[in-house]
Design a protein around this motif. Structure first.
Motif, PDB file in Angstrom:
ATOM      1  N   PRO A  18       0.827  -1.215   0.000  1.00 42.59           N
ATOM      2  CA  PRO A  18       0.000   0.000   0.000  1.00 42.59           C
ATOM      3  C   PRO A  18       0.857   1.259   0.000  1.00 42.59           C
ATOM      4  CG  PRO A  18      -0.240  -1.205   2.073  1.00 42.59           C
ATOM      5  CD  PRO A  18       0.635  -2.019   1.194  1.00 42.59           C
ATOM      6  N   LEU A  19       0.384   2.262  -0.713  1.00 41.45           N
ATOM      7  CA  LEU A  19       1.102   3.539  -0.779  1.00 41.45           C
ATOM      8  C   LEU A  19       0.912   4.311   0.523  1.00 41.45           C
ATOM      9  CD1 LEU A  19       0.201   4.676  -4.393  1.00 41.45           C
ATOM     10  CD2 LEU A  19       2.205   3.405  -3.634  1.00 41.45           C
ATOM     11  N   ILE A  20       1.942   5.065   0.892  1.00 40.00           N
ATOM     12  CA  ILE A  20       1.941   5.833   2.133  1.00 40.00           C
ATOM     13  C   ILE A  20       1.806   7.313   1.791  1.00 40.00           C
ATOM     14  CG2 ILE A  20       3.285   6.455   4.162  1.00 40.00           C
ATOM     15  CD1 ILE A  20       4.735   3.770   3.846  1.00 40.00           C
ATOM     16  N   THR A  21       0.914   7.996   2.489  1.00 39.46           N
ATOM     17  CA  THR A  21       0.753   9.434   2.300  1.00 39.46           C
ATOM     18  C   THR A  21       1.675  10.137   3.282  1.00 39.46           C
ATOM     19  OG1 THR A  21      -1.542   9.082   1.711  1.00 39.46           O
ATOM     20  CG2 THR A  21      -0.895  11.324   2.232  1.00 39.46           C
ATOM     21  N   LYS A  22       2.790  10.640   2.792  1.00 40.27           N
ATOM     22  CA  LYS A  22       3.758  11.327   3.642  1.00 40.27           C
ATOM     23  C   LYS A  22       3.675  12.836   3.464  1.00 40.27           C
ATOM     24  CE  LYS A  22       7.427   7.871   3.760  1.00 40.27           C
ATOM     25  NZ  LYS A  22       8.813   7.641   3.390  1.00 40.27           N
ATOM     26  N   LYS A  23       3.671  13.251   2.219  1.00 43.41           N
ATOM     27  CA  LYS A  23       3.781  14.674   1.910  1.00 43.41           C
ATOM     28  C   LYS A  23       2.460  15.183   1.365  1.00 43.41           C
ATOM     29  CE  LYS A  23       8.389  13.488   0.418  1.00 43.41           C
ATOM     30  NZ  LYS A  23       9.233  13.293  -0.736  1.00 43.41           N
ATOM     31  N   SER A  24       1.717  15.889   2.178  1.00 44.71           N
ATOM     32  CA  SER A  24       0.458  16.471   1.736  1.00 44.71           C
ATOM     33  C   SER A  24       0.397  17.920   2.188  1.00 44.71           C
ATOM     34  CB  SER A  24      -0.727  15.710   2.314  1.00 44.71           C
ATOM     35  OG  SER A  24      -0.754  14.409   1.819  1.00 44.71           O
ATOM     36  N   ASN A  25       0.037  18.787   1.278  1.00 37.03           N
ATOM     37  CA  ASN A  25      -0.104  20.191   1.592  1.00 37.03           C
ATOM     38  C   ASN A  25      -1.590  20.480   1.772  1.00 37.03           C
ATOM     39  OD1 ASN A  25      -0.055  22.930   1.828  1.00 37.03           O
ATOM     40  ND2 ASN A  25       1.325  23.260   0.095  1.00 37.03           N
ATOM     41  N   VAL A  26      -2.006  20.752   2.989  1.00 37.94           N
ATOM     42  CA  VAL A  26      -3.417  20.964   3.304  1.00 37.94           C
ATOM     43  C   VAL A  26      -3.964  22.207   2.619  1.00 37.94           C
ATOM     44  CG1 VAL A  26      -5.050  21.357   5.176  1.00 37.94           C
ATOM     45  CG2 VAL A  26      -3.149  19.788   5.507  1.00 37.94           C
ATOM     46  N   PHE A  27      -3.173  23.239   2.511  1.00 37.62           N
ATOM     47  CA  PHE A  27      -3.645  24.495   1.957  1.00 37.62           C
ATOM     48  C   PHE A  27      -3.882  24.443   0.449  1.00 37.62           C
ATOM     49  CE2 PHE A  27      -1.243  25.704   5.802  1.00 37.62           C
ATOM     50  CZ  PHE A  27      -2.313  26.182   6.535  1.00 37.62           C
ATOM     51  N   SER A  28      -3.118  23.637  -0.262  1.00 41.37           N
ATOM     52  CA  SER A  28      -3.332  23.528  -1.704  1.00 41.37           C
ATOM     53  C   SER A  28      -4.088  22.263  -2.082  1.00 41.37           C
ATOM     54  CB  SER A  28      -1.988  23.550  -2.437  1.00 41.37           C
ATOM     55  OG  SER A  28      -1.268  22.369  -2.167  1.00 41.37           O
ATOM     56  N   ALA A  29      -4.400  21.412  -1.111  1.00 38.88           N
ATOM     57  CA  ALA A  29      -5.134  20.153  -1.301  1.00 38.88           C
ATOM     58  C   ALA A  29      -4.374  19.181  -2.189  1.00 38.88           C
ATOM     59  CB  ALA A  29      -6.531  20.412  -1.841  1.00 38.88           C
ATOM     60  N   GLU A  30      -3.071  19.333  -2.263  1.00 38.30           N
ATOM     61  CA  GLU A  30      -2.232  18.448  -3.061  1.00 38.30           C
ATOM     62  C   GLU A  30      -1.881  17.218  -2.219  1.00 38.30           C
ATOM     63  OE1 GLU A  30       2.227  18.994  -4.435  1.00 38.30           O
ATOM     64  OE2 GLU A  30       0.860  20.363  -5.459  1.00 38.30           O
ATOM     65  N   VAL A  31      -2.066  16.026  -2.769  1.00 40.76           N
ATOM     66  CA  VAL A  31      -1.813  14.788  -2.041  1.00 40.76           C
ATOM     67  C   VAL A  31      -0.741  13.996  -2.778  1.00 40.76           C
ATOM     68  CG1 VAL A  31      -2.809  12.635  -1.209  1.00 40.76           C
ATOM     69  CG2 VAL A  31      -4.179  14.714  -1.204  1.00 40.76           C
ATOM     70  N   ILE A  32       0.311  13.588  -2.046  1.00 39.36           N
ATOM     71  CA  ILE A  32       1.393  12.806  -2.624  1.00 39.36           C
ATOM     72  C   ILE A  32       1.483  11.485  -1.871  1.00 39.36           C
ATOM     73  CG2 ILE A  32       3.852  12.696  -3.120  1.00 39.36           C
ATOM     74  CD1 ILE A  32       3.832  15.771  -3.143  1.00 39.36           C
ATOM     75  N   LYS A  33       1.356  10.382  -2.608  1.00 32.66           N
ATOM     76  CA  LYS A  33       1.463   9.044  -2.030  1.00 32.66           C
ATOM     77  C   LYS A  33       2.680   8.366  -2.635  1.00 32.66           C
ATOM     78  CE  LYS A  33      -3.489   8.411  -1.435  1.00 32.66           C
ATOM     79  NZ  LYS A  33      -4.633   7.541  -1.737  1.00 32.66           N
ATOM     80  N   THR A  34       3.467   7.679  -1.795  1.00 34.01           N
ATOM     81  CA  THR A  34       4.670   7.023  -2.269  1.00 34.01           C
ATOM     82  C   THR A  34       4.719   5.574  -1.817  1.00 34.01           C
ATOM     83  OG1 THR A  34       5.907   7.746  -0.326  1.00 34.01           O
ATOM     84  CG2 THR A  34       6.038   9.147  -2.268  1.00 34.01           C
ATOM     85  N   CYS A  35       5.460   4.779  -2.561  1.00 32.82           N
ATOM     86  CA  CYS A  35       5.717   3.388  -2.199  1.00 32.82           C
ATOM     87  C   CYS A  35       6.732   3.383  -1.059  1.00 32.82           C
ATOM     88  CB  CYS A  35       6.268   2.640  -3.403  1.00 32.82           C
ATOM     89  SG  CYS A  35       6.862   0.981  -3.042  1.00 32.82           S
ATOM     90  N   PRO A  36       6.575   2.516  -0.053  1.00 30.31           N
ATOM     91  CA  PRO A  36       7.547   2.463   1.042  1.00 30.31           C
ATOM     92  C   PRO A  36       8.964   2.131   0.572  1.00 30.31           C
ATOM     93  CG  PRO A  36       5.629   1.098   1.550  1.00 30.31           C
ATOM     94  CD  PRO A  36       5.475   1.598   0.162  1.00 30.31           C
ATOM     95  N   LYS A  37       9.087   1.407  -0.532  1.00 27.76           N
ATOM     96  CA  LYS A  37      10.407   1.031  -1.059  1.00 27.76           C
ATOM     97  C   LYS A  37      10.906   1.992  -2.136  1.00 27.76           C
ATOM     98  CE  LYS A  37       9.947  -3.837  -0.035  1.00 27.76           C
ATOM     99  NZ  LYS A  37      10.028  -5.204  -0.558  1.00 27.76           N
ATOM    100  N   GLY A  38      10.112   2.989  -2.484  1.00 27.17           N
ATOM    101  CA  GLY A  38      10.539   4.014  -3.444  1.00 27.17           C
ATOM    102  C   GLY A  38      10.343   3.655  -4.897  1.00 27.17           C
ATOM    103  N   HIS A  39       9.533   2.648  -5.214  1.00 31.68           N
ATOM    104  CA  HIS A  39       9.303   2.250  -6.600  1.00 31.68           C
ATOM    105  C   HIS A  39       8.379   3.195  -7.352  1.00 31.68           C
ATOM    106  CE1 HIS A  39       9.815  -2.026  -4.904  1.00 31.68           C
ATOM    107  NE2 HIS A  39      10.939  -1.676  -5.478  1.00 31.68           N
ATOM    108  N   TYR A  40       7.468   3.845  -6.648  1.00 25.95           N
ATOM    109  CA  TYR A  40       6.321   4.488  -7.300  1.00 25.95           C
ATOM    110  C   TYR A  40       5.873   5.710  -6.508  1.00 25.95           C
ATOM    111  CZ  TYR A  40       1.528   4.523  -9.248  1.00 25.95           C
ATOM    112  OH  TYR A  40       0.353   4.856  -9.845  1.00 25.95           O
ATOM    113  N   LYS A  41       5.422   6.733  -7.207  1.00 27.16           N
ATOM    114  CA  LYS A  41       4.884   7.933  -6.567  1.00 27.16           C
ATOM    115  C   LYS A  41       3.641   8.378  -7.326  1.00 27.16           C
ATOM    116  CE  LYS A  41       7.007  11.958  -6.967  1.00 27.16           C
ATOM    117  NZ  LYS A  41       7.910  13.102  -6.776  1.00 27.16           N
TER     118      LYS A  41
END
Length: 60
Positions: A18-41
């Motif tokens: 499962p992808l992990i949501t680490k970096k999310s900017n609440v003010f711009s509603a931008e959501v970034i999900k990444t693979c724990p092993k770094g394969h995919y974003k």
């Protein structure tokens, strides 16, 4: 319950974790999900209403 979980969670196409949501900017509603092993974003940009998907070869 597992069917609902599979529909709501995003998974890495390489390692199927499962992808992990680490970096999310609440003010711009931008959501970034990444693979724990770094394969995919996967990024959601509400201004252009689309997802941008990046694989490991494109990240490096």
């Amino acid at each position: 319950m597992t069917l609902l979980r599979k529909l709501l969670h995003d998974y890495c196409p390489s390692c199927k974790q499962p992808l992990i949501t680490k970096k999310s900017n609440v003010f711009s509603a931008e959501v970034i999900k990444t693979c724990p092993k770094g394969h995919y974003k996967k990024e959601f940009h509400p201004a252009i209403e689309t997802y941008i998907e990046t694989t490991k070869s494109e990240i490096s």
